[in-house]
Structure formats: C-alpha cells, structure tokens
Design a protein around this motif. Structure first.
Motif, PDB file in Angstrom:
ATOM      1  N   GLN A 272     -46.142  -8.049  61.115  1.00 47.08           N
ATOM      2  CA  GLN A 272     -44.808  -7.505  61.397  1.00 47.08           C
ATOM      3  C   GLN A 272     -44.218  -7.000  60.091  1.00 47.08           C
ATOM      4  O   GLN A 272     -43.796  -7.803  59.239  1.00 47.08           O
ATOM      5  CB  GLN A 272     -43.917  -8.574  62.019  1.00 47.08           C
ATOM      6  N   TYR A 273     -44.223  -5.687  59.903  1.00 46.61           N
ATOM      7  CA  TYR A 273     -43.606  -5.092  58.722  1.00 46.61           C
ATOM      8  C   TYR A 273     -42.090  -5.133  58.884  1.00 46.61           C
ATOM      9  O   TYR A 273     -41.586  -5.155  60.011  1.00 46.61           O
ATOM     10  CB  TYR A 273     -44.095  -3.670  58.512  1.00 46.61           C
ATOM     11  N   PRO A 274     -41.352  -5.144  57.789  1.00 43.01           N
ATOM     12  CA  PRO A 274     -39.889  -5.262  57.873  1.00 43.01           C
ATOM     13  C   PRO A 274     -39.285  -4.235  58.821  1.00 43.01           C
ATOM     14  O   PRO A 274     -39.528  -3.039  58.693  1.00 43.01           O
ATOM     15  CB  PRO A 274     -39.453  -5.025  56.426  1.00 43.01           C
ATOM     16  N   GLY A 275     -38.541  -4.705  59.800  1.00 43.02           N
ATOM     17  CA  GLY A 275     -37.858  -3.828  60.746  1.00 43.02           C
ATOM     18  C   GLY A 275     -38.733  -3.215  61.809  1.00 43.02           C
ATOM     19  O   GLY A 275     -38.271  -2.362  62.584  1.00 43.02           O
ATOM     20  N   GLN A 276     -40.007  -3.624  61.861  1.00 43.22           N
ATOM     21  CA  GLN A 276     -40.915  -3.022  62.841  1.00 43.22           C
ATOM     22  C   GLN A 276     -41.419  -4.057  63.843  1.00 43.22           C
ATOM     23  O   GLN A 276     -41.231  -5.255  63.672  1.00 43.22           O
ATOM     24  CB  GLN A 276     -42.103  -2.379  62.130  1.00 43.22           C
ATOM     25  N   HIS A 277     -42.063  -3.543  64.907  1.00 44.49           N
ATOM     26  CA  HIS A 277     -42.591  -4.460  65.911  1.00 44.49           C
ATOM     27  C   HIS A 277     -43.924  -5.050  65.464  1.00 44.49           C
ATOM     28  O   HIS A 277     -44.552  -4.546  64.527  1.00 44.49           O
ATOM     29  CB  HIS A 277     -42.752  -3.730  67.242  1.00 44.49           C
ATOM     30  N   LEU A 278     -44.326  -6.124  66.093  1.00 40.61           N
ATOM     31  CA  LEU A 278     -45.605  -6.755  65.805  1.00 40.61           C
ATOM     32  C   LEU A 278     -46.759  -5.833  66.173  1.00 40.61           C
ATOM     33  O   LEU A 278     -46.780  -5.229  67.244  1.00 40.61           O
ATOM     34  CB  LEU A 278     -45.736  -8.059  66.601  1.00 40.61           C
TER      35      LEU A 278
ATOM     36  N   PRO B  54     -59.068  -7.982  49.741  1.00 39.86           N
ATOM     37  CA  PRO B  54     -59.494  -8.092  48.347  1.00 39.86           C
ATOM     38  C   PRO B  54     -58.414  -7.674  47.343  1.00 39.86           C
ATOM     39  O   PRO B  54     -58.345  -8.225  46.253  1.00 39.86           O
ATOM     40  CB  PRO B  54     -60.697  -7.144  48.254  1.00 39.86           C
ATOM     41  N   SER B  55     -57.585  -6.696  47.723  1.00 40.62           N
ATOM     42  CA  SER B  55     -56.612  -6.166  46.775  1.00 40.62           C
ATOM     43  C   SER B  55     -55.370  -5.716  47.552  1.00 40.62           C
ATOM     44  O   SER B  55     -55.399  -4.718  48.273  1.00 40.62           O
ATOM     45  CB  SER B  55     -57.233  -4.982  46.011  1.00 40.62           C
ATOM     46  N   VAL B  56     -54.287  -6.469  47.412  1.00 41.39           N
ATOM     47  CA  VAL B  56     -53.096  -6.161  48.206  1.00 41.39           C
ATOM     48  C   VAL B  56     -52.272  -5.053  47.553  1.00 41.39           C
ATOM     49  O   VAL B  56     -52.341  -4.813  46.348  1.00 41.39           O
ATOM     50  CB  VAL B  56     -52.210  -7.411  48.419  1.00 41.39           C
ATOM     51  N   GLN B  57     -51.476  -4.403  48.399  1.00 44.68           N
ATOM     52  CA  GLN B  57     -50.567  -3.353  47.939  1.00 44.68           C
ATOM     53  C   GLN B  57     -49.140  -3.755  48.295  1.00 44.68           C
ATOM     54  O   GLN B  57     -48.913  -4.597  49.183  1.00 44.68           O
ATOM     55  CB  GLN B  57     -50.910  -2.037  48.638  1.00 44.68           C
ATOM     56  N   TRP B  58     -48.178  -3.118  47.631  1.00 42.01           N
ATOM     57  CA  TRP B  58     -46.776  -3.385  47.924  1.00 42.01           C
ATOM     58  C   TRP B  58     -46.487  -3.196  49.418  1.00 42.01           C
ATOM     59  O   TRP B  58     -45.704  -3.951  50.017  1.00 42.01           O
ATOM     60  CB  TRP B  58     -45.909  -2.451  47.080  1.00 42.01           C
ATOM     61  N   SER B  59     -47.152  -2.242  50.042  1.00 38.41           N
ATOM     62  CA  SER B  59     -46.919  -1.941  51.454  1.00 38.41           C
ATOM     63  C   SER B  59     -47.446  -3.025  52.393  1.00 38.41           C
ATOM     64  O   SER B  59     -47.201  -2.961  53.603  1.00 38.41           O
ATOM     65  CB  SER B  59     -47.559  -0.602  51.825  1.00 38.41           C
ATOM     66  N   ASP B  60     -48.155  -4.008  51.869  1.00 36.59           N
ATOM     67  CA  ASP B  60     -48.612  -5.136  52.688  1.00 36.59           C
ATOM     68  C   ASP B  60     -47.535  -6.196  52.848  1.00 36.59           C
ATOM     69  O   ASP B  60     -47.745  -7.176  53.575  1.00 36.59           O
ATOM     70  CB  ASP B  60     -49.866  -5.775  52.070  1.00 36.59           C
ATOM     71  N   THR B  61     -46.413  -6.018  52.177  1.00 34.86           N
ATOM     72  CA  THR B  61     -45.297  -6.943  52.342  1.00 34.86           C
ATOM     73  C   THR B  61     -44.898  -6.984  53.809  1.00 34.86           C
ATOM     74  O   THR B  61     -44.542  -5.967  54.408  1.00 34.86           O
ATOM     75  CB  THR B  61     -44.098  -6.506  51.471  1.00 34.86           C
ATOM     76  N   ALA B  62     -44.984  -8.185  54.408  1.00 33.89           N
ATOM     77  CA  ALA B  62     -44.793  -8.312  55.852  1.00 33.89           C
ATOM     78  C   ALA B  62     -44.903  -9.785  56.232  1.00 33.89           C
ATOM     79  O   ALA B  62     -45.156 -10.638  55.388  1.00 33.89           O
ATOM     80  CB  ALA B  62     -45.855  -7.514  56.609  1.00 33.89           C
TER      81      ALA B  62
END
Lengths: 114, 114
Positions: free
Chosen positions: B38-44, B79-87
């Motif tokens: 679930q990304y911020p403000g989005q549905h699962l 293996p390597s996370v990105q800022w956009s994986d914040t969730a």
C-alpha cells in the motif's frame, strides 16, 4: 482492469448516526469483502459475501451489518456509529470461480466518528 | 485458526540497501500466500503470490519471496530498495483451502531515505 469503487474517500459522522459505506465492482465477481484497517492491527475482516443476498460474519462483525441486493454492490452499515469505529474501511472482491488469484481492493473510505 | 505474524513493524533503510521483511503463518498443509503493498494514499496492490511449485516467487518491481515450508515462512526480499518503495507491506494467507478468505498480518511500514 477490475475496478472496485468505494463511494466516499472521506466521511465524518456523528456518534449515533446510521452510516452507509458503498462498494461497487465492475467485473462480475462473486465474492466481496469488507475489512477495516487500523495502525498496528493490519486488516481485519468484518463481513463477506459469496453471493447475492448471502452474507457471513468475519472476525469483527459487532456493530456492523451488510447488504448485498445486487451482485456488483456490497454495502457496509454502521447501525449506530461510535468513536471506536473511526477507521479506514476497505472493500475487496474476488472472482469466486474456483481459482483464487487474490483480491482487488478499493481505495478505501476513511471514516471519522465524532 | 490460521494466523499471520509480521515481526517487523517499522523498517527504515537508505536507498540501495537490501530488504527482507518477515512473515510467518501458523499452520501448514496446503497454503496460498500473498504479499500486498500500500503506497501512501493508494489502494492495496498485489506484489506477488505463492500457490505451489517453485518456492522462490518473483513479483512486480523487483520483489521476490521465498516459501520455506519447514519454517512456516514467506519472507519478502528486494536486493536494492528505492525511495519509491516507501509503503506499507502486508503478508496474507488463505484462511483454509478452497476459500477466498484472506488473513492479513499487521503490516510493516517501510521508509526509504535517499
């Protein structure tokens, strides 16, 4: 893409009010579910339905009821809203054709009871 | 009854760090396992699922999960996370074979800093 639409993104209601949360899916899915999402508690199942006019209690049905008069629509009803029902409510659907691929979720309704 | 445990409640990582989120379910037999995000403000959204076969499952956005039957586990990795994986990430298991009822864990909040 399957779409599950919840009619309201945010709702504010007063204690004691009767509250209706609506959910509509557009892909002829048999199964529909209502969960509530609370921080630290995850998603908890309130009610679900495998067919029109059919409903079954989930893990936390107290204070809630549901209605499924048409296949595409599944309504969650808070008979007399209380502050402890302040939460994010999520509707989901699945095909029910015997092969389960997971749920499709709506965007959620954030309900605040004051 | 089947249950799901996610022991990591809040994980903070820097970009490019490796990620592993734990998920354990309570009892065996035939299990269908899922990871939702679930990304911020989005549905699962469904990240990946395991029904049978190869215990290493690949999902969207570079995520994978390994089903280890002997450990009742289904850990999520990247293996390597990105800022956009914040969730927020949720593990889920089918309540019992031949149903569509999902039991969710309490969720893990991941924050990735640049």
């Amino acid at each position: 893409d399957v779409k599950v639409t919840q009619s309201s993104r945010y709702l504010v209601k007063r204690t004691g009010e009767k509250v209706f949360l609506e959910c509509v899916q557009d892909m002829d899915h048999e199964n529909m579910f209502w969960y509530r999402q609370d921080p630290g508690l995850g998603l908890r199942l309130i009610y679900f339905s495998y067919d029109v006019k059919m409903k079954e209690k989930g893990d936390i049905p107290e204070g809630y009821s549901v209605s499924r008069e048409k296949k595409e629509r599944f309504s969650l009803i808070l008979e007399s809203a209380s502050t402890n029902q302040t939460s994010m409510y999520l509707c989901a659907s699945s095909s029910g054709t015997g092969v389960f691929y997971g749920y499709t979720f709506g965007s959620g309704t954030r309900l605040t009871v004051v | 009854a089947q249950s799901v445990s996610q022991h990591n409640h809040h994980v903070i990582l820097s970009e490019a760090a490796s990620l592993e989120l734990g998920c354990n379910y309570s009892y065996g037999g035939t299990v269908n396992l899922f990871w939702y995000v679930q990304y911020p403000g989005q549905h699962l959204q469904l990240l990946l699922k395991y029904f049978s076969g190869d215990p290493l499952v690949k999902g969207i956005k570079g995520f994978e999960a390994e089903f280890i039957k002997s450990k009742f586990s289904f850990n999520l990795r990247k293996p390597s996370v990105q800022w956009s994986d914040t969730a927020e990430y949720f593990c889920a298991v089918i309540e019992s074979y031949n149903t569509d009822k999902l039991i969710f864990g309490t969720g893990t909040r991941l924050q990735v800093f640049p």
